[in-house]
Design an enzyme around this catalytic site. Structure first.
Site, PDB file in Angstrom:
ATOM      1  N   SER A  74     -26.744 101.109  44.687  1.00 30.66           N
ATOM      2  CA  SER A  74     -26.809 100.095  45.745  1.00 30.66           C
ATOM      3  C   SER A  74     -26.199  98.778  45.303  1.00 30.66           C
ATOM      4  O   SER A  74     -26.601  98.216  44.292  1.00 30.66           O
ATOM      5  CB  SER A  74     -28.266  99.795  46.127  1.00 30.66           C
ATOM      6  OG  SER A  74     -28.944 100.941  46.500  1.00 30.66           O
ATOM      7  N   HIS A 107     -24.202 101.564  50.711  1.00 26.26           N
ATOM      8  CA  HIS A 107     -23.578 102.709  50.038  1.00 26.26           C
ATOM      9  C   HIS A 107     -22.357 103.129  50.860  1.00 26.26           C
ATOM     10  O   HIS A 107     -22.493 103.535  52.009  1.00 26.26           O
ATOM     11  CB  HIS A 107     -24.552 103.898  49.953  1.00 26.26           C
ATOM     12  CG  HIS A 107     -25.702 103.659  49.032  1.00 26.26           C
ATOM     13  ND1 HIS A 107     -25.795 104.251  47.799  1.00 26.26           N
ATOM     14  CD2 HIS A 107     -26.787 102.892  49.165  1.00 26.26           C
ATOM     15  CE1 HIS A 107     -26.904 103.847  47.215  1.00 26.26           C
ATOM     16  NE2 HIS A 107     -27.532 103.025  48.022  1.00 26.26           N
ATOM     17  N   HIS A 143     -29.163 110.684  48.206  1.00 26.28           N
ATOM     18  CA  HIS A 143     -30.562 110.573  47.790  1.00 26.28           C
ATOM     19  C   HIS A 143     -31.377 111.660  48.461  1.00 26.28           C
ATOM     20  O   HIS A 143     -31.102 112.040  49.604  1.00 26.28           O
ATOM     21  CB  HIS A 143     -31.130 109.214  48.215  1.00 26.28           C
ATOM     22  CG  HIS A 143     -30.348 108.044  47.721  1.00 26.28           C
ATOM     23  ND1 HIS A 143     -29.238 107.574  48.380  1.00 26.28           N
ATOM     24  CD2 HIS A 143     -30.517 107.263  46.629  1.00 26.28           C
ATOM     25  CE1 HIS A 143     -28.751 106.536  47.705  1.00 26.28           C
ATOM     26  NE2 HIS A 143     -29.503 106.328  46.650  1.00 26.28           N
ATOM     27  N   TYR A 203     -34.246 111.216  49.638  1.00 28.60           N
ATOM     28  CA  TYR A 203     -34.931 110.663  50.822  1.00 28.60           C
ATOM     29  C   TYR A 203     -34.061 110.727  52.078  1.00 28.60           C
ATOM     30  O   TYR A 203     -34.557 110.566  53.185  1.00 28.60           O
ATOM     31  CB  TYR A 203     -35.432 109.225  50.571  1.00 28.60           C
ATOM     32  CG  TYR A 203     -34.366 108.196  50.303  1.00 28.60           C
ATOM     33  CD1 TYR A 203     -33.509 107.760  51.312  1.00 28.60           C
ATOM     34  CD2 TYR A 203     -34.225 107.641  49.048  1.00 28.60           C
ATOM     35  CE1 TYR A 203     -32.537 106.811  51.068  1.00 28.60           C
ATOM     36  CE2 TYR A 203     -33.254 106.683  48.784  1.00 28.60           C
ATOM     37  CZ  TYR A 203     -32.412 106.283  49.797  1.00 28.60           C
ATOM     38  OH  TYR A 203     -31.444 105.348  49.553  1.00 28.60           O
ATOM     39  N   GLU A 204     -32.775 110.973  51.899  1.00 29.23           N
ATOM     40  CA  GLU A 204     -31.914 111.164  53.080  1.00 29.23           C
ATOM     41  C   GLU A 204     -32.095 112.559  53.669  1.00 29.23           C
ATOM     42  O   GLU A 204     -31.557 112.851  54.738  1.00 29.23           O
ATOM     43  CB  GLU A 204     -30.444 110.954  52.694  1.00 29.23           C
ATOM     44  CG  GLU A 204     -30.127 109.533  52.283  1.00 29.23           C
ATOM     45  CD  GLU A 204     -28.696 109.393  51.792  1.00 29.23           C
ATOM     46  OE1 GLU A 204     -27.791 109.270  52.630  1.00 29.23           O
ATOM     47  OE2 GLU A 204     -28.491 109.423  50.558  1.00 29.23           O
ATOM     48  N   ALA A 260     -30.003 100.619  41.232  1.00 27.23           N
ATOM     49  CA  ALA A 260     -30.898  99.472  41.369  1.00 27.23           C
ATOM     50  C   ALA A 260     -32.304 100.022  41.165  1.00 27.23           C
ATOM     51  O   ALA A 260     -32.618 101.118  41.630  1.00 27.23           O
ATOM     52  CB  ALA A 260     -30.757  98.856  42.746  1.00 27.23           C
ATOM     53  N   MET A 268     -35.083 105.531  43.138  1.00 27.16           N
ATOM     54  CA  MET A 268     -35.073 106.718  44.011  1.00 27.16           C
ATOM     55  C   MET A 268     -33.821 107.576  43.819  1.00 27.16           C
ATOM     56  O   MET A 268     -33.433 108.313  44.729  1.00 27.16           O
ATOM     57  CB  MET A 268     -35.176 106.271  45.471  1.00 27.16           C
ATOM     58  CG  MET A 268     -36.388 105.410  45.766  1.00 27.16           C
ATOM     59  SD  MET A 268     -36.327 104.765  47.450  1.00 27.16           S
ATOM     60  CE  MET A 268     -37.653 103.554  47.394  1.00 27.16           C
ATOM     61  N   SER A 269     -33.204 107.477  42.656  1.00 29.18           N
ATOM     62  CA  SER A 269     -31.971 108.247  42.440  1.00 29.18           C
ATOM     63  C   SER A 269     -31.918 108.757  41.011  1.00 29.18           C
ATOM     64  O   SER A 269     -32.941 108.816  40.326  1.00 29.18           O
ATOM     65  CB  SER A 269     -30.757 107.354  42.728  1.00 29.18           C
ATOM     66  OG  SER A 269     -30.690 106.299  41.783  1.00 29.18           O
ATOM     67  N   ASN A 279     -35.630  93.948  41.528  1.00 26.96           N
ATOM     68  CA  ASN A 279     -36.883  93.348  42.012  1.00 26.96           C
ATOM     69  C   ASN A 279     -37.981  93.749  41.043  1.00 26.96           C
ATOM     70  O   ASN A 279     -37.821  94.712  40.303  1.00 26.96           O
ATOM     71  CB  ASN A 279     -37.214  93.886  43.419  1.00 26.96           C
ATOM     72  CG  ASN A 279     -37.314  95.407  43.423  1.00 26.96           C
ATOM     73  OD1 ASN A 279     -36.288  96.107  43.423  1.00 26.96           O
ATOM     74  ND2 ASN A 279     -38.529  95.929  43.396  1.00 26.96           N
ATOM     75  N   HIS A 332     -35.258  95.883  50.911  1.00 29.51           N
ATOM     76  CA  HIS A 332     -33.918  96.330  50.525  1.00 29.51           C
ATOM     77  C   HIS A 332     -32.961  95.135  50.456  1.00 29.51           C
ATOM     78  O   HIS A 332     -32.027  95.120  49.659  1.00 29.51           O
ATOM     79  CB  HIS A 332     -33.421  97.383  51.526  1.00 29.51           C
ATOM     80  CG  HIS A 332     -32.136  98.051  51.108  1.00 29.51           C
ATOM     81  ND1 HIS A 332     -31.999  98.722  49.908  1.00 29.51           N
ATOM     82  CD2 HIS A 332     -30.929  98.157  51.722  1.00 29.51           C
ATOM     83  CE1 HIS A 332     -30.766  99.209  49.811  1.00 29.51           C
ATOM     84  NE2 HIS A 332     -30.095  98.878  50.896  1.00 29.51           N
TER      85      HIS A 332
HETATM   86  N1  HPA Z   1     -38.915 101.069  43.800  1.00 30.43           N
HETATM   87  C1  HPA Z   1     -38.176 102.180  43.994  1.00 30.43           C
HETATM   88  N2  HPA Z   1     -36.852 102.154  44.079  1.00 30.43           N
HETATM   89  C2  HPA Z   1     -36.242 100.970  43.948  1.00 30.43           C
HETATM   90  C3  HPA Z   1     -36.951  99.780  43.751  1.00 30.43           C
HETATM   91  C4  HPA Z   1     -38.360  99.831  43.663  1.00 30.43           C
HETATM   92  O1  HPA Z   1     -39.061  98.829  43.480  1.00 30.43           O
HETATM   93  N3  HPA Z   1     -36.029  98.781  43.670  1.00 30.43           N
HETATM   94  C5  HPA Z   1     -34.809  99.355  43.798  1.00 30.43           C
HETATM   95  N4  HPA Z   1     -34.937 100.681  43.978  1.00 30.43           N
END
Ligand code: HPA
Length: 279
Positions: A37, A68, A90, A92-93, A120, A218-219, A242, A254
């Protein structure tokens, strides 16, 4: 997993995707890059570039997330021929792990032996700060999925592949050296991979910290499992976008993820473009 998803990834799918790509470039990339990302900007630094939209490539999935792009780039980065995924797939998609890692095997077919995966991630280690870059030393696969489930594709690798050095020590050393030459330090820690798309709860993050994780995302884990199966050497870099859930008294978004990756872009660019010729 259904038999149908096995059919998608078996047989000639990898070769057909690779043949389509090979026909469009004279470069023979040995290095692959998967950009997370907000990190797709590295694509602007390629020369002799050929851009192919994912939807044009036979059997390739198409990514759907904001931030993306969904393009495969073949070109030179700091002189070295590379193949670069701008945007990834991903789970989740809705894709199974064998589809999220499909491009890794296509890269293998193209001749890739080294892979740089970036993402990220949320910082779990409380000494981290948003904007830090973390080399992934190891991962914990908390997705409960594995891209190698199903009949083993022996031509890629063994049924039970070793994961004891999933993230190459040699490549991590090179990355640390490169960062220091540029006047900054890299964190190094354990990435824990989850399915998403909801962010974690504070209780989940406390659990992950106890489990030994430093960052969550998540990847990456399915891609790296597929890469190690076919003996590709991996360098993993997380941009701590973050602090993970519950650490700060604020919700996760996001937008924050994208804003932070924007902020660290120049360091990230320097690191990757200078480490690639050393790999
Ligand atoms: N959690 C999960 N996936 C992420 C996060 C997070 O805090 N930040 C960026 N991708």
């Amino acid at each position: 997993m259904s038999n149908q998803s096995w059919n998608v990834t078996q047989g000639k799918a990898y070769e057909e995707a690779a043949a389509y790509i090979t026909a469009r470039t004279s470069l023979k990339p040995e290095i692959g890059l998967i950009l997370g990302s907000g990190l797709g900007v590295l694509g602007d630094h390629l020369t002799d570039v050929t851009t192919i939209a994912y939807e044009q490539i036979p059997h390739f999935p198409v990514s759907t997330v904001e931030g993306h792009a969904g393009e495969l780039l073949i070109g030179r980065l700091s002189g070295r021929p590379v193949v670069m995924m701008k945007g990834r797939f991903h789970m989740y998609e809705g894709y199974g792990p064998e589809l999220t890692s499909f491009p890794v095997r296509v890269m293998r077919e193209l001749g890739v032996t080294k892979l740089v995966v970036t993402n990220a991630a949320g910082g779990i280690n409380t000494s981290y700060e948003p904007g830090d870059l973390m080399l992934i030393s190891d991962h914990i696969n908390l997705t409960g999925r594995n891209p190698l489930i199903g009949p083993n594709e022996q031509r890629f690798g063994d049924r039970f592949p070793d994961m004891s050095e999933a993230y190459s020590r040699r490549l991590r050393t090179l990355a640390h050296e490169t960062a220091r030459e540029n006047g900054f330090e890299l964190r190094e820690g354990v990435y824990i991979g989850v399915l998403g798309p909801s962010y974690e709860t504070p209780a989940e993050i406390r659990m992950m910290r106890i489990l030994g994780a430093d960052a969550v995302g998540m990847s990456t884990v399915a891609e790296v499992i597929a890469a190690r199966h076919c003996k590709i050497e991996v360098l993993g870099i997380s941009c701590i976008s973050n602090m993970a859930s519950g650490i700060l008294d604020q919700p996760l978004s996001h937008t924050e993820v994208i804003e932070t990756t924007e902020r660290v872009k120049s360091r990230f660019l320097r690191l990757v473009s200078e480490v690639v010729p050393k790999l």
